[in-house]
Every structure is written in C-alpha cells, then in structure tokens.
Design a protein around this motif. Structure first.
Motif, mmCIF file in Angstrom:
data_model
loop_
_atom_site.group_PDB
_atom_site.id
_atom_site.type_symbol
_atom_site.label_atom_id
_atom_site.label_comp_id
_atom_site.label_asym_id
_atom_site.label_seq_id
_atom_site.Cartn_x
_atom_site.Cartn_y
_atom_site.Cartn_z
ATOM 1 N N PRO A 166 36.625 46.784 40.332
ATOM 2 C CA PRO A 166 35.743 47.897 39.932
ATOM 3 C C PRO A 166 35.745 48.136 38.426
ATOM 4 O O PRO A 166 34.699 48.422 37.831
ATOM 5 N N GLY A 167 36.915 48.022 37.804
ATOM 6 C CA GLY A 167 36.997 48.228 36.357
ATOM 7 C C GLY A 167 36.188 47.193 35.593
ATOM 8 O O GLY A 167 35.519 47.513 34.600
ATOM 9 N N ILE A 168 36.227 45.929 36.045
ATOM 10 C CA ILE A 168 35.469 44.861 35.388
ATOM 11 C C ILE A 168 33.973 45.118 35.499
ATOM 12 O O ILE A 168 33.216 44.987 34.525
ATOM 13 N N VAL A 169 33.526 45.524 36.693
ATOM 14 C CA VAL A 169 32.101 45.816 36.901
ATOM 15 C C VAL A 169 31.673 46.999 36.028
ATOM 16 O O VAL A 169 30.602 46.988 35.393
ATOM 17 N N ALA A 220 32.850 39.368 38.823
ATOM 18 C CA ALA A 220 33.977 40.313 38.770
ATOM 19 C C ALA A 220 35.125 39.843 39.658
ATOM 20 O O ALA A 220 36.301 39.958 39.283
ATOM 21 N N ILE A 221 34.796 39.301 40.832
ATOM 22 C CA ILE A 221 35.839 38.809 41.743
ATOM 23 C C ILE A 221 36.609 37.662 41.092
ATOM 24 O O ILE A 221 37.846 37.634 41.091
ATOM 25 N N LEU A 222 35.870 36.696 40.502
ATOM 26 C CA LEU A 222 36.535 35.543 39.889
ATOM 27 C C LEU A 222 37.361 35.947 38.668
ATOM 28 O O LEU A 222 38.455 35.421 38.438
ATOM 29 N N LEU A 223 36.855 36.906 37.868
ATOM 30 C CA LEU A 223 37.630 37.385 36.726
ATOM 31 C C LEU A 223 38.882 38.119 37.188
ATOM 32 O O LEU A 223 39.967 37.974 36.601
ATOM 33 N N ALA A 224 38.752 38.929 38.259
ATOM 34 C CA ALA A 224 39.918 39.637 38.804
ATOM 35 C C ALA A 224 40.956 38.652 39.326
ATOM 36 O O ALA A 224 42.169 38.850 39.142
#
Length: 520
Positions: free
Chosen positions: A98-101, A111-115
């Motif tokens: 959520p923070g990345i988005v 966002a999933i891949l970065l997380a």
C-alpha cells in the motif's frame, strides 16, 4: 580503454567505502554511478558492454551456487527458520504494497514485485558481518543464515513465475539430477585442492547449472543453485565455497558496476529510496517479534534481526529480470540500507546491553531447546572435537575420567553422538554459553578448537567465572600460543614444533639403543 576506467573507479571507491567501515560493494555501486555521471558530463559513452554483462551474470551464478553449497535441509527444517522466513516475507509484502502504491502511483502488479524485492535481506552483508564477528556458527548466526536461504529460494521462485518463460519438455530431466550426485562426488574427490577444484565449481555453476538449465527453458540462476545444493552434503563443500569466494566477489563487482553505469538516480529513485529507508526499522522490528514468537531469547532475536535489517542484492537480481526500469532505484535503496546497517551491526552487542532491559520484556517464558542453559557434571571439558580433541577425549576416557566434548559444528556433534561419545553442540565464541554455563564438578579444560579466537575467548571467560582448574591448549604458532596463555591457559602446546622435538627425541633414543653394546 573503458575496462581500465571500470577497474580504477571500482577499486578507488571500493577502498574508500571499506576505509569508512562500509561494505566495498557500496563503493562499486557508487563507482557505476560516478562513471555514468562522468560520461554524461564529458558527453562520452559509458554504457555497459557485452563483457561486463557476462561478468555480472557469472557473478550472480556463482553467488547462487555458493548459496546452494550451504543448503543443508537439516539446518533449514526448523520452525524459526521456515516460519520466520515465510511469515516475514508475507507480512512485509502486505505492509510495503500500500505504501508503494500511495507514494509512487504505480500499478498493483509493479507494487507487488517491488514489495517482494524489498522484503529480502542481504546474504552478502549478513554473511560478512557475522563472519567478521566470528558469529556465523553462533545460534543467532545460524538462524539468520537459514532465513536468508529461505528468502533466496523465494526470490528464485518469484523470478521463475514473473519471467513468464515456458520450459521445454526436456526440463523434466531436472528431477533426475540427484542421480548425478555420485558422479559429481567422484569428480570432487579426484579434483585435488587447487585450480582443478575451482574449474569444477565453474563447470557446475556456469556450464551445467547455468547454460544447461537455460537450454531446457529454465532459469540459469535456478540451475546454479540446484548444482550447488547437490554438493551441499559433501565433506569438501566448504572448501569449494572458499576456493570460489574471490572469483565470485570479483564477478559481482561487475554486477554492481553494471547497475550504476545504467544511469544516475532520478528524483523518483531518490524518493523511493528515502521512503524505503524510513520503512527499514519496521523490517527489523518484524524480524525481532517473529523470532521471539518462535521462543528465541531477546538477545538472539535482536542480534539475528539486526543482521537482517537491510535490503538485498537478491532484490536487484529479481529486478534485473522482471523490473529492469526500477533497477537503479532499488540499487540506491540497497546501498543506503548498507550505509545504515553496517555500522549498527559493528556495535550490535553494545546496543543490546543498552536496550536489553526493554527488549527482554517480550521474551516468552519457554525457551528454544538450543538456548537452554548448559549444565555440565563431568570433570573434564574438551572444546573442539576435531582430530586433536577427539584423540584427547578418548585417551582421557581410557584413564577412567568423566569427559564431555563440545563442538560448534552440528554435523560433527551428530557423528560423535552416533559413535557413542558424550559430545554436545555449543559455540565457544557465543557469550551466552559462558553466561549460563553450570559446571560444579569441572576440574580441567582442553582447548582443541581450530580457531584461535575461540580458544582465547574460552580461556578468558573461564577465568572470569573464577574457574581455578587447569586449562590446556594447543596452537600451531607461537604468537597464538602467547595470546591463549595470556587469556588464562596454564599451558599451550606448540603442535608442530613440539611434535618435531618429539620426533628428534625418538631418533636420539633409537640411535642410543643401536649403539649400546650387546651382552653375551
């Protein structure tokens, strides 16, 4: 000409990083950025070449092969390792997404891949930190390394899924790899100890593992890991890992240079790195509370968590395959996390002394079996059950003394226990051993560990506990013998020189016998 620039920048900035107490790879990333910046300023091309790309790929393959060499299932099949690794990965991804988005306005897939990339911790940094403090074999060190291996396996799975490549039917042959183990073991046994051993490692990691898996549509990284794992239980796996260490490190320089040369960080990359850095304490706290949940003491949980509180080069490897446009931002994030993590890990024990009274409140009332206080009722303790320690142990048992052996290698301990020897696992370099040791009948100690630091620490801690008995040690070198004796040993046997003196005495004795006149 460009190769001379790479080497010069990498050495200069790597040395600068080391001099300031940071891992050299921070300097290598900075060198890549510096080369890119200089090229932009001078309006000359500094792009990566095919040679550097190959060098970078070889570094990654050798890194994963080295990870595979440490893949012993017995050390991984532990609740705190599997549970800690999987739970931390899951919770960290849920927290980071959520923070990345919100901050970066990217798609949920990105966002999933970065997380996922941010959830990993650095195998290279943690291993170097723990090795530098002689804590790789301590309980918290083994837990940290186990979690890192679980993370590495998750990273490979993510790369395989996200890359979207379809394996060929020949990929099913991978399941027959265990049948090759006897052949590979035979090659290991006949390769000696020098350049042939190194070439065998390169053959397995790069040729059979890397290009072999690529040929059947599988990840070359997965192949390198698989062939490393095939050798994990070989008695010379550690020797092979050490032989490849320098080559792997040099090739990984190419990987970090390659990232930096890709371009200078944009404002968006700095924003991403800044937000990720603010989230770093949350990553460490999550590790701490999960490990306490799995019955580790506050001290072990804190030390393991601190060594894992950073971002990982494996995140960069994942990004290089599935998120190349975010590679520079993640490289900056990893470098900044190392700048924070490395100095903190150097003062980890001091930090715990200050924070321990607060952290201990979260301990569970029951403790992990490996962290129970050690109780010894025997008269003699032998620390280090290699050839020298084992010979001393058996001789003392023959003299009807009660003896217990102690060793920090779980496999060695298990082997001795199966042979009926009274041997237990513990690490002489682990301060918790000496803090909780209960040995009311102990009268003598033999220090037979291979590591001089372990012998020095054992002698110091025994004397600190007001141990009045006899401490005997052995050493290969006089300066080491002086250190051990100064730490509290009553006598340190100089193994080589005194063995030579013993041989000379036997020779003189035999000569005198030969010269004695025979009586009729």
């Amino acid at each position: 000409m460009i190769e001379a620039v790479w080497i010069t920048f990498a050495f200069a900035l790597g040395l600068g990083a080391k001099k300031t107490g940071l891992p050299p790879l921070v300097g290598y990333l900075a060198a890549g950025f510096a080369i890119a910046g200089a090229g932009s300023y001078l309006q000359v091309t500094t792009e990566s070449t095919q040679a550097l790309d190959h060098l970078a790929h070889l570094g990654v393959l050798l890194l994963l092969f080295s990870v595979g060499l440490k893949l012993k299932l017995k050390s991984l099949v532990k609740p705190e390792v599997i549970g800690g690794g999987l739970l931390h990965f899951t919770v960290a991804c849920i927290v980071f997404m959520p923070g990345i988005v919100f901050f970066l306005d990217v798609t949920w897939y990105t966002a999933i891949l970065l997380a996922v990339a941010l959830s990993f911790s650095s195998t290279v940094l943690a291993a170097k930190v723990l090795e530098g403090k002689r804590e790789l074999r301590a309980f918290h060190g083994r837990v940290a390394i186990g979690i890192l291996i679980i993370q590495d396996l998750i990273a490979l799975l993510v790369m395989s899924i996200a890359s979207g490549t379809t394996p060929s039917p020949w990929a099913l042959l991978v399941f027959l790899l265990p049948l090759l183990r006897p052949v590979i073991y035979k090659l290991m046994d006949t390769s000696g100890h020098e350049e042939l051993l190194v070439l065998l490692g390169l053959l397995l990691a790069v040729v059979l593992g890397g290009y072999g898996f690529e040929a059947v549509g599988l990840s070359s990284e997965l192949g390198a890991l698989a062939f490393g794992a095939l050798l994990a239980n070989h008695s010379r796996a550690h020797e092979l890992s050490k032989s490849l260490w320098s080559i792997k490190e040099v090739f990984l320089v190419g990987f970090f240079l390659n990232i930096g040369i890709g371009g200078l960080p944009s404002s968006e990359a700095w924003l991403f790195a800044g937000v990720a850095l603010l989230a770093l304490p949350l990553k460490g706290l999550l590790f701490y509370f999960l490990l306490v949940l799995f019955k580790l003491r506050a001290r072990s949980s804190f030390l393991a968590s601190l060594s894992l509180t950073n971002y990982s080069e494996f995140g960069l490897i994942v990004a290089s395959v599935v998120l190349p446009e975010w590679l520079t931002a993640l490289a900056l994030t990893v470098a900044l996390s190392f700048i924070v993590s490395a100095p903190l890990n150097r003062v980890a024990h001091g930090l715990y002394e200050k924070l321990g009274s607060h952290l201990i409140k979260f301990e569970r009332s029951c403790y992990h079996p490996d962290e129970q206080p050690l109780s010894i009722n025997e008269e003699v303790l032998v620390i280090g059950m290699g050839r020298t320690g084992t010979a001393a142990y058996k001789h003392l048992v023959e003299k009807n003394l009660t003896v217990i052996g102690l060793d920090s290698d779980p496999d060695k301990v298990e082997k001795h226990q199966k042979a009926g020897l009274n041997v237990i696992f513990s690490d002489a370099e682990d301060q918790m051993l000496w803090k909780h040791l209960d040995a009311p009948n102990l009268k003598s100690v033999i220090l037979a560990a291979n590591d001089v630091e372990a012998k020095v620490m054992a002698a110091k801690n025994l004397r600190k506990r007001d141990f009045k008995g006899v401490i005997i040690a052995h050493s290969l070198y006089k300066d080491h013998a002086d250190q051990i004796t100064a730490a509290g040993a009553d006598y340190t046997h100089l193994t080589f020189s005194e063995t030579g003196i013993g041989l000379a005495e036997h020779l003189i004795s035999k000569r005198e016998e030969a010269c004695e006149p025979t009586t009729s």
